[in-house]
Each structure stands twice: as structure tokens, then as C-alpha cells.
Design an enzyme around this catalytic site. Structure first.
Site: not given
Length: 341
Positions: A182-184
Site C-alpha cells: 500500500d502507498s509507498s
């Protein structure tokens, strides 16, 4: 009818896009978004870039993670194993999240947590990793990769590659491994897939990306800043963090640039992104890049949802439905389409 159930809505071109059937986000989703906008967003925007500030942010996030308990239907065990095929002496560290019942030992989800490459840990993301383990029946390996600014990119990628090699050496077939993040961590999972292809390692069965931070230069999200209503992050704060991630070498490392990767041999990909989040244009650009390369990519835009809303899957109906969609994709990638019926 569950307001968060999804119905496929094919695009005229490119990846299939799905989203909530309801006209808008649930009452719970709107209420939580307002609380996060008032509480977490100011904190995220004021995280200092110095070592002391980063340490404080990490401690605060880890403490807050204790309030988000994971399900008792999994067991969590620490991992510290020797690296494979590398000159680094440090072992692969992290944790296993394993379903207590009905587990499938033939596959594994390799999950790379988010946190802007500067904060968070395997523990902070147990609400997601435990749900994946329960819904898929697969064990989830969550490596503790090195964080910036002490360890700028490509240190996290090196650790992710080491974890993948460790799984292969342990006897887990590549055809049973799904990369997720998720995300980074979504950026890292996609970068890992590209590195696997570049180095000739056997490819994984699939990739799941929750709200991926695709473009660390933040050019696309900066353009979308005024139109986005993400209660959690802004493009400007993301770009400030990105400068810590890339370190003195800047953005020149081609392994950072997901939109210009050669995705011709990419495994099937599922991308989920909130309709309200500032990173939505980046997720859509990655889906388009995968589609142009001929890869199989399913893009899901969840109307009115914020960045990494899936972590609230025990609270939000939309997040629970999104996790069920992710589990459906994982089963299809590792067991074949007949497993989804």
C-alpha cells in the site's frame, strides 16, 4: 443490498474499472474522513525532516497502531532468516501473519507496508495483512525493510528482493507468490516486480496495489491537488517526504520510475485507489501504462474513499468489500479462475 458491493463497469479502452454501487460513500466513511482530516492530516503535514522528528513520528504511529487490533483468527510470529544470493550480512527480518484455520501452505503473499518509506512497520499494517491471510487462506510475509532518511532508496528495494529470494529458497514456488503493498509499499511492490523481471528471477503470480504512490516526483498528484478531497495526505507533503526517500542521488534512479518500466512480461495486477485521494491520477496512469504494454490490469476506483482506506476494513463497509475483492484476485492468480467461482 450492501452499499459497498461492487459491480464491474468496463472501460471502453484499457483496464476494467470497478467501484461501489452506491451513489456515494457510507455514513461511516464520511464521518471517519472528517475525523481524520481534523486529526491525522495536520500531524502528517508537520512531520519534520530531521532525524529527531522522524523518530518521533515513528513512535507516534507505532503507538497509534495498538488501537487498531487485528483479528484473533491469525497468529503472528517473528521472522529472522538468512539472506540468499546477496553479499549483505543482515538477515531477512519481519513477521509471518498466518491464518489459524484452513491455511494453504502452497503459496504466500509478500506484503510491503506503506508509510512514505519513512515510518510504519509490519505491526502497523496488521489490519490489512491479517485480513488478507484470513480471506485467502495464505500466509503473509511482511518484511521489515530499511527506512529513509537513514537508508534512502534503493535500500528498501534491496531488502524486498532479499525477501523474495528467501521465499524462493525456502521452496515457495513463484507461481504461488503474490506481491502486495500500500502507498509507498505499493511503489515498492511494483518496483520489486520490475526488478524481478530485470534480474531474471521467476515472476510472481500477481501484484496487488492499494493506493500506490506511483510517481515519487509527485508531478501528477500536484496537478490534481486542488480537485482532490483526500482527508489524509496532500501532494505537497508527499513530495517533501520523497526528497528524504531518494537521498542525495535525487530522482535519477530508473528503478524509481514505474511509468517508464517495461511491463511487457508483468503478471496480472489489481490496483485499488480511493476516488477522493490525491494519488488517484498516479494509479490511473500506472494502469494505462500496464494496459499499453499488454499486461492484465484491473483498476478499481472506490468512490469517495481516502488513501489506503482498506486498513479500516473492520469499520468501513467499503474497506471490507475492497479486501474481499483483493482476496478474490489473489485466489484467481494463485489457483486459477475456477477458484473464484
Amino acid at each position: 443490498m450492501d452499499p459497498a458491493e461492487v459491480t464491474p463497469s468496463p472501460r471502453t479502452t484499457g483496464p476494467r474499472t470497478t467501484g461501489p454501487r452506491a451513489a456515494g460513500p457510507s455514513v461511516r466513511s464520511r464521518a471517519l474522513s472528517g475525523m481524520i482530516r481534523l486529526g491525522a492530516r495536520p500531524f502528517v503535514h508537520r512531520v519534520p525532516g530531521g532525524a529527531g522528528g522522524i523518530r518521533t513520528a515513528r513512535s507516534t504511529v507505532d503507538a497509534a497502531s495498538l488501537l487498531m487490533r487485528h483479528t484473533s483468527r491469525v497468529r503472528v510470529t517473528p521472522l529472522s532468516g538468512p539472506r540468499t544470493g546477496t553479499g549483505r550480512g543482515e538477515p531477512v527480518r519481519g513477521e509471518w501473519v498466518v491464518p489459524r484455520e484452513g491455511g494453504n501452505a502452497d503459496g504466500t503473499i509478500l506484503y510491503l507496508h506503506g508509510g512514505g518509506y519513512v515510518v510504519c512497520s509490519p505491526r502497523t499494517h496488521r489490519p490489512i495483512t491479517s485480513r488478507l491471510a484470513v480471506d485467502t487462506g495464505l500466509p503473509v510475509l511482511v518484511p521489515r525493510y530499511r527506512l529513509a532518511p537513514e537508508h534512502p532508496f534503493p535500500a528498501p528495494l534491496e531488502d524486498a528482493v532479499a525477501a523474495y529470494r528467501w521465499l524462493l529458497a525456502r521452496g515457495v514456488p513463484a507461481s504461488g507468490i503474490v506481491l502486495a503493498g500500500d502507498s509507498s509499499g505499493g511503489h515498492l511492490a511494483a518496483a520489486l516486480a520490475a526488478e524481478i523481471c530485470r534480474t531474471g528471477l521467476p515472476p510472481p503470480a500477481g501484484i496487488v496495489l492499494f493506493s500506490p504512490w506511483v510517481d515519487l516526483t509527485c508531478e501528477l498528484s500536484i496537478r490534481a491537488q486542488n480537485g482532490a478531497r483526500d482527508p489524509y495526505i496532500s501532494a505537497r507533503s508527499a513530495r517533501r517526504i520523497a526528497r528524504l526517500v531518494v537521498g542525495p542521488d535525487g530522482f535519477g534512479d530508473p528503478r524509481l520510475a514505474l511509468l517508464t518500466c517495461a511491463w511487457d512480461d508483468a503478471p496480472p495486477v489489481l490496483i485499488q485507489v480511493g476516488g477522493a485521494e490525491v494519488l488517484r491520477p498516479e494509479a490511473e496512469a500506472l494502469a494505462d501504462a500496464l494496459d499499453r504494454a499488454g499486461a492484465s490490469c484491473e483498476l478499481q476506483v472506490w468512490q469517495g474513499q481516502m488513501h489506503v482506506f482498506q486498513i479500516l476494513n473492520r469499520v468501513l463497509p467499503e474497506a471490507g468489500a475492497a479486501m474481499r475483492e483483493a482476496a478474490r484476485f489473489v485466489r484467481s492468480a494463485t489457483e486459477g479462475p475456477e477458484a473464484v467461482a
